[in-house]
Design an enzyme around this catalytic site. Structure first.
Site, PDB file in Angstrom:
ATOM      1  CD  GLU A  57      -6.218   4.430  -2.281  1.00 12.73           C
ATOM      2  OE1 GLU A  57      -6.310   5.179  -0.809  1.00 12.73           O
ATOM      3  OE2 GLU A  57      -6.247   3.766  -2.285  1.00 12.73           O
ATOM      4  CE1 TYR A  65      -3.543   2.621   0.666  1.00  9.17           C
ATOM      5  CE2 TYR A  65      -1.884   3.053   1.660  1.00  9.17           C
ATOM      6  CZ  TYR A  65      -3.438   3.219   1.292  1.00  9.17           C
ATOM      7  OH  TYR A  65      -4.111   4.295   1.298  1.00  9.17           O
TER       8      TYR A  65
END
Ligand code: GDP
Ligand code: MN
Length: 384
Positions: free
Chosen positions: A196, A108
């Site tokens: 992201e 992530y």
């Protein structure tokens, strides 16, 4: 402004982050063709909607062959699914058709604004994939956060620190640093408020590839992000809202209302909505022309509100401070002459240059009403 995954990925690619090969398709035949062009191997199909959590919602599918991809896409294209993360039903009208990668690990990565510290923050976790919110809640120690001094930018040593702190595989720290550095440049370069990559895929051959991307652009910067601002609205966006935002107008469309509302200042607009309710109707939208609006943006606001077929009457509520009543009146007159207006309009003007504005409106046989309560009852009565 939220971007679709494929739009976000093209920004990433422009800044040098590796992305899977792929293309967007709107029909099953194109899906099959793209899948064949990608080499005929395994394919991942991803519904292009403005929501995260698409995997769990059933909008991400793996196919072993172009033929299977084509069959799966028949079920996905045109389908409306519920997306818990966006808390809404969204229609899938296009799919990103990509080569499926062999995933070894999912990482992530994100950069976003942290308002509390007035800095951007880099977030890294080696437990990427679908449920980063859960990871952050259950094992916050596995999520590393690095705050970025806006004047210094994201220095290489900070990136290395973040990677070490998150327990990143040492042999890949060089490659990962390059990805994070490019992600930061893309974030700054596109005036993003969120960038992201989840997952950043580590493939079995040790390559790092952005498997998914979620991106939000600061609406206040759209004037200098012309390419991004001109991207077409998707089927899951309200087309009128999208058009308003392109014009820099604060507009929210509301369901079930009939009275279009245009005011200056969010508080005044909300009060106007209450008054319309009290007078027995419902607001069709929230529209704030902001402080000091010029005639042109008043005209554009009227055009936006009139383009909603549910609107049966328009109520202007202007309390002039830096906004001038005469400018507002000129904008309304301009709108009346340029747009095809077939529904009633009521204007409440008060404050700076209200008398001048009222005179201008009289010339167009529009009467200015002195109080907002009267104006609300008036427009509700006229629009029945
Ligand atoms: P999201 O659920 O909206 O965040 O959509 P993602 O694009 O992140 O996809 C969800 C999940 O699908 C990922 O976490 C992966 O586990 C899986 N996935 C996506 N792309 C691929 C791929 O190319 N290969 C494999 N094996 N899985 C994938
Ligand atoms: Mn994802």
């Amino acid at each position: 402004m939220k971007l679709h995954e494929h739009q976000a990925k093209s920004i990433l690619a422009k800044y040098g982050v590796p992305i899977p090969r792929g293309q967007v398709a709107f029909d099953p035949e194109s899906v099959q063709k793209i899948a064949n062009d990608l080499g005929g191997g395994a394919i991942v199909l991803k519904g292009q909607v403005h929501s995260g959590g698409r995997g769990k919602a059933g909008a991400v599918k793996l196919a072993k062959s172009p033929k299977e991809a084509m069959h799966l896409s028949k079920e996905l294209i045109g389908k409306t699914l519920f997306f818990p993360q966006a808390n809404s039903h969204l229609k899938i009208d296009s799919l990103l058709v990509e080569e499926a990668l062999e995933i070894k690990t999912e990482i992530y990565l994100a950069i976003t604004q942290d308002r509390a510290s007035q800095k951007d923050v880099l977030i890294v976790s080696t437990q990427g994939g679908m449920d980063i919110e859960e990871v952050a809640e259950k094992s916050p120690e596995s999520v590393s956060k690095t705050w970025i001094d806006p004047l210094l930018g994201l220095r290489p040593y900070l990136i290395r620190q973040a990677l070490f702190a998150s327990g990143f595989e040492k042999s890949l720290i060089g490659k990962a640093s390059a990805v994070i550095s490019s992600l930061y440049n893309a974030y700054i370069g596109s005036d993003a408020t969120l960038a992201e990559i989840n997952p950043l895929i580590i493939t079995s051959s040790g390559e790092l590839v952005a498997g998914d991307a979620k991106w939000q652009i600061d609406d206040n910067a759209l004037y200098r992000q012309k390419e991004i601002a001109s991207l077409p609205a998707g089927s899951d966006e309200d087309p009128i809202e999208a058009e308003a935002h392109r014009k820099g107008i604060q507009y929210v469309r509301l369901e079930g209302g009939t009275i279009g509302i245009i005011g200056n200042g969010a508080g005044l607009v909300m009060t106007t909505m209450d008054e319309v309710k009290r007078a027995g109707a419902s607001p069709a939208n929230f529209l704030d022309i902001g402080g000091g609006a010029k005639a042109q943006s008043v005209r554009d606001s009227l055009e936006i509100v009139l383009s909603d077929p549910d609107v049966k009457g328009v109520l202007f509520n202007i309390f002039g401070g830096i906004t001038r009543g005469d400018e507002v009146a000129k904008g309304i007159i301009q709108g009346l002459s340029e747009l095809n207006v077939s529904i009633p309009i009521v204007v409440r003007l008060s404050g700076t240059m209200a008398a001048e504005g009222t005179e201008i409106l009289k010339g167009a046989s529009l009467e200015a009403v002195a109080t907002m309560q009267d104006a609300a009852s008036r427009i509700v009565a006229l629009s029945l």
